[in-house]
Design a protein around this motif. Structure first.
Motif, PDB file in Angstrom:
ATOM      1  N   ILE A 146      -5.030  -6.920  -5.742  1.00  0.00           N
ATOM      2  CA  ILE A 146      -5.575  -7.351  -7.029  1.00  0.00           C
ATOM      3  C   ILE A 146      -7.080  -7.106  -7.077  1.00  0.00           C
ATOM      4  CG2 ILE A 146      -5.929  -9.337  -8.549  1.00  0.00           C
ATOM      5  CD1 ILE A 146      -3.380 -10.536  -7.388  1.00  0.00           C
ATOM      6  N   THR A 147      -7.513  -6.498  -8.176  1.00  0.00           N
ATOM      7  CA  THR A 147      -8.942  -6.383  -8.483  1.00  0.00           C
ATOM      8  C   THR A 147      -9.150  -7.007  -9.848  1.00  0.00           C
ATOM      9  OG1 THR A 147      -8.629  -4.200  -9.481  1.00  0.00           O
ATOM     10  CG2 THR A 147      -9.192  -4.271  -7.138  1.00  0.00           C
ATOM     11  N   ARG A 158      -7.628  -8.376 -14.805  1.00  0.00           N
ATOM     12  CA  ARG A 158      -7.296  -7.919 -13.463  1.00  0.00           C
ATOM     13  C   ARG A 158      -6.251  -6.820 -13.491  1.00  0.00           C
ATOM     14  NH1 ARG A 158      -3.548 -12.223 -10.171  1.00  0.00           N
ATOM     15  NH2 ARG A 158      -1.714 -12.175 -11.534  1.00  0.00           N
ATOM     16  N   THR A 159      -6.228  -6.095 -12.396  1.00  0.00           N
ATOM     17  CA  THR A 159      -5.208  -5.070 -12.190  1.00  0.00           C
ATOM     18  C   THR A 159      -4.436  -5.431 -10.930  1.00  0.00           C
ATOM     19  OG1 THR A 159      -6.705  -3.687 -10.887  1.00  0.00           O
ATOM     20  CG2 THR A 159      -6.623  -3.291 -13.265  1.00  0.00           C
ATOM     21  N   VAL A 160      -3.131  -5.237 -10.978  1.00  0.00           N
ATOM     22  CA  VAL A 160      -2.262  -5.504  -9.833  1.00  0.00           C
ATOM     23  C   VAL A 160      -1.635  -4.184  -9.419  1.00  0.00           C
ATOM     24  CG1 VAL A 160      -0.258  -6.759  -8.984  1.00  0.00           C
ATOM     25  CG2 VAL A 160      -1.810  -7.851 -10.615  1.00  0.00           C
ATOM     26  N   ASN A 161      -1.978  -3.771  -8.204  1.00  0.00           N
ATOM     27  CA  ASN A 161      -1.514  -2.470  -7.702  1.00  0.00           C
ATOM     28  C   ASN A 161      -1.798  -1.363  -8.712  1.00  0.00           C
ATOM     29  OD1 ASN A 161      -0.599  -3.690  -5.359  1.00  0.00           O
ATOM     30  ND2 ASN A 161       1.501  -3.899  -6.081  1.00  0.00           N
ATOM     31  N   GLY A 162      -2.992  -1.460  -9.343  1.00  0.00           N
ATOM     32  CA  GLY A 162      -3.437  -0.429 -10.270  1.00  0.00           C
ATOM     33  C   GLY A 162      -2.972  -0.601 -11.699  1.00  0.00           C
ATOM     34  N   VAL A 163      -2.184  -1.618 -12.004  1.00  0.00           N
ATOM     35  CA  VAL A 163      -1.656  -1.825 -13.355  1.00  0.00           C
ATOM     36  C   VAL A 163      -2.406  -2.983 -14.008  1.00  0.00           C
ATOM     37  CG1 VAL A 163       0.389  -2.364 -14.725  1.00  0.00           C
ATOM     38  CG2 VAL A 163       0.606  -0.990 -12.641  1.00  0.00           C
ATOM     39  N   LYS A 164      -2.937  -2.739 -15.242  1.00  0.00           N
ATOM     40  CA  LYS A 164      -3.663  -3.786 -15.952  1.00  0.00           C
ATOM     41  C   LYS A 164      -2.722  -4.903 -16.382  1.00  0.00           C
ATOM     42  CE  LYS A 164      -7.450  -0.952 -17.787  1.00  0.00           C
ATOM     43  NZ  LYS A 164      -8.148  -0.508 -19.018  1.00  0.00           N
ATOM     44  N   ASP A 177       0.822  -1.218   0.000  1.00  0.00           N
ATOM     45  CA  ASP A 177       0.000   0.000   0.000  1.00  0.00           C
ATOM     46  C   ASP A 177       0.852   1.263   0.000  1.00  0.00           C
ATOM     47  OD1 ASP A 177      -2.244  -1.717   0.193  1.00  0.00           O
ATOM     48  OD2 ASP A 177      -1.971  -1.813   2.372  1.00  0.00           O
ATOM     49  N   GLY A 178       1.963   1.209  -0.729  1.00  0.00           N
ATOM     50  CA  GLY A 178       2.825   2.381  -0.839  1.00  0.00           C
ATOM     51  C   GLY A 178       3.715   2.621   0.363  1.00  0.00           C
ATOM     52  N   ARG A 179       3.751   1.693   1.307  1.00  0.00           N
ATOM     53  CA  ARG A 179       4.567   1.858   2.509  1.00  0.00           C
ATOM     54  C   ARG A 179       5.570   0.716   2.635  1.00  0.00           C
ATOM     55  NH1 ARG A 179       0.881   1.732   7.443  1.00  0.00           N
ATOM     56  NH2 ARG A 179       2.951   1.767   8.441  1.00  0.00           N
ATOM     57  N   THR A 190       1.234 -12.186  -2.734  1.00  0.00           N
ATOM     58  CA  THR A 190       2.544 -11.583  -2.502  1.00  0.00           C
ATOM     59  C   THR A 190       3.494 -11.973  -3.622  1.00  0.00           C
ATOM     60  OG1 THR A 190       3.108 -13.471  -1.084  1.00  0.00           O
ATOM     61  CG2 THR A 190       2.310 -11.476   0.007  1.00  0.00           C
ATOM     62  N   SER A 191       4.624 -11.279  -3.688  1.00  0.00           N
ATOM     63  CA  SER A 191       5.591 -11.527  -4.764  1.00  0.00           C
ATOM     64  C   SER A 191       6.264 -12.887  -4.634  1.00  0.00           C
ATOM     65  CB  SER A 191       6.656 -10.427  -4.777  1.00  0.00           C
ATOM     66  OG  SER A 191       7.292 -10.322  -3.507  1.00  0.00           O
ATOM     67  N   VAL A 192       6.179 -13.496  -3.466  1.00  0.00           N
ATOM     68  CA  VAL A 192       6.621 -14.877  -3.263  1.00  0.00           C
ATOM     69  C   VAL A 192       5.425 -15.644  -2.714  1.00  0.00           C
ATOM     70  CG1 VAL A 192       9.031 -14.247  -2.859  1.00  0.00           C
ATOM     71  CG2 VAL A 192       7.457 -14.388  -0.924  1.00  0.00           C
ATOM     72  N   PRO A 193       5.381 -16.962  -2.866  1.00  0.00           N
ATOM     73  CA  PRO A 193       4.233 -17.718  -2.357  1.00  0.00           C
ATOM     74  C   PRO A 193       3.994 -17.441  -0.873  1.00  0.00           C
ATOM     75  CG  PRO A 193       5.579 -19.113  -3.763  1.00  0.00           C
ATOM     76  CD  PRO A 193       6.338 -17.837  -3.589  1.00  0.00           C
TER      77      PRO A 193
END
Length: 415
Positions: free
Chosen positions: A251-252, A297-303, A202-204, A232-235
């Protein structure tokens, strides 16, 4: 042998000496103490006579016996060693005649293996006052930060084993108590050391110290919650490594349905009634239709790239059927074989079998119109037929009409 020698010497001395005259009788006065005192006085006088030269000769063999016995006793005492033996932390003092450590252990019934420690070494010589230490090895099945291996330790407790193995236990998770005793049969030990993790969410940026077994557990310790589709970026169930940076992906997603064509296949059948090179479409093919569902889907706002998740066939494709001629083309036509057909083709089409004029009416090497081509037995249009077939049908046309079908180039046939 020593006693016989002294007796022989003593006999020689006695034979070499002159006879000793008998002593002059001395009056004996009975002391006032009575007979008992007199007996004591007589014994003292007798003892005094024994201290003369003759008495010494008689005492010499006895003295030698004492010396020999004393020497043996001294050697016996010298071989006896007082040592201290400690076996797995249990010390005791003992006397031994062993020459080295190995002999001492054998005498005491102590067996050591490859993973045991003996100090001094088994081959070391023993001396009185030595301290011998035996520490038995113990197998430990150790899982350290996810890596499983079998190790040996001479420590008798888990805490001692951790120190001996160089495992940093401060802040670590241990599957058993640190004070637990390790028997010679060993034990299984799971250790998760304290590690530093960095979470980007979340940007932190959040940095924590943890001994968690999974990334998911560490997320909970950091106060980060994953949504239904988040990851997460890892399982999330993987083991978190020291110094690892982990990104939380929010993710949305939605779904999209698309209809996509299904290509048709072509089935070719040999037809002996058609000249070679001729193909006739017996049934036209038709594409099918497939309905496909994609996850967007979008990941952290990126399609992200759409992902296919389901599909169904709306219409099956129709196979195209083609008949392919296999009948050999005649190469000779009476009355037309001796002409220069190559020169005519060069003039009409530049020698190109697939040539078509600008109006789209005439095609092929000899620029046939569709009606003439079919009247000569051709199928389709001339420009789609093989060059040999075009030449054959041009010869047939010449037999019927001469060079008139080619008013500008017909004269080239006669060169």
């Amino acid at each position: 042998m020593a006693f016989a020698s002294y007796e022989t010497q003593e006999a020689a001395l006695v034979l070499s000496r002159p006879p000793v005259p008998a002593p002059t009788p001395v009056p004996v006065t009975v002391p006032a103490g009575g007979r008992a005192e007199a007996r004591r006085a007589a014994r003292r006088r007798k003892a005094g006579r024994g201290r003369g030269p003759e008495g010494l000769r008689r005492l010499l063999p006895q003295a030698m016996v004492v010396v020999v016995l004393a020497g043996g006793t001294s050697a016996f005492v010298a071989n006896d060693k007082a040592v201290r033996l400690s076996v797995d932390g249990a010390p005791r003092s003992l006397h031994t005649f062993a020459d080295d450590v190995r002999e001492l252990l054998d005498d005491e019934g102590i067996t050591v293996g490859d993973h045991d420690i003996v100090a001094p070494a088994p081959g070391a010589a023993l001396a009185s006052g030595d301290v011998i230490v035996v520490r038995y090895g113990r197998p430990v099945t150790l899982t350290l930060d996810g890596h499983r291996r079998r190790v040996w330790t001479t420590a008798r407790t888990v805490d001692g084993a951790l120190r001996q193995l160089g495992v940093r236990a401060e802040g670590a998770y241990l599957s058993v108590s640190r004070s637990m005793e390790i028997t010679r049969k060993g034990l299984t030990l799971d250790v998760r050391t304290e590690r530093t993790l960095t979470f980007m969410a979340d940007g932190r940026e959040r940095v924590i110290r943890t001994n968690a077994a999974t990334v998911r557990e560490a997320l909970a310790e950091a106060g980060i919650t994953l949504g239904a589709q988040d990851t997460t970026s890892v399982p999330p169930d993987s083991f978190p490594r020291d110094g690892q940076t982990i990104t939380v992906m929010r993710i949305t997603g939605t779904k999209e349905i698309r209809e996509e064509p299904i290509p048709y296949t072509t089935e070719r059948t040999r037809d002996p009634d058609l000249f070679a090179g001729i193909q006739v479409v017996e049934r036209q093919g038709r594409q099918g239709v497939r309905r496909v569902t994609y996850a967007l889907r979008t990941v952290n706002g990126v399609k992200q790239k759409p992902r296919r998740i389901a599909e169904e066939i709306v219409r099956e494709p129709v196979t195209q059927k083609i008949r392919v001629g296999s009948k050999p083309l005649p190469s000779s036509v009476a009355g037309a074989d001796g002409l220069d057909w190559n020169a005519l083709a060069q003039c009409e089409s530049g020698g190109r079998p697939g040539a078509v004029d600008s109006s789209g009416t005439y095609g092929g090497l000899y620029q046939f119109d569709p009606g003439t081509w079919r009247a000569l037995g051709g199928k389709g249009v001339a420009q789609n037929a093989p060059a040999a077939e075009q030449t054959y049908r041009a010869k047939k046309l010449y037999v019927q009409r001469g060079a008139s079908p080619w008013p500008h180039c017909g004269r080239r046939l006669y060169r």
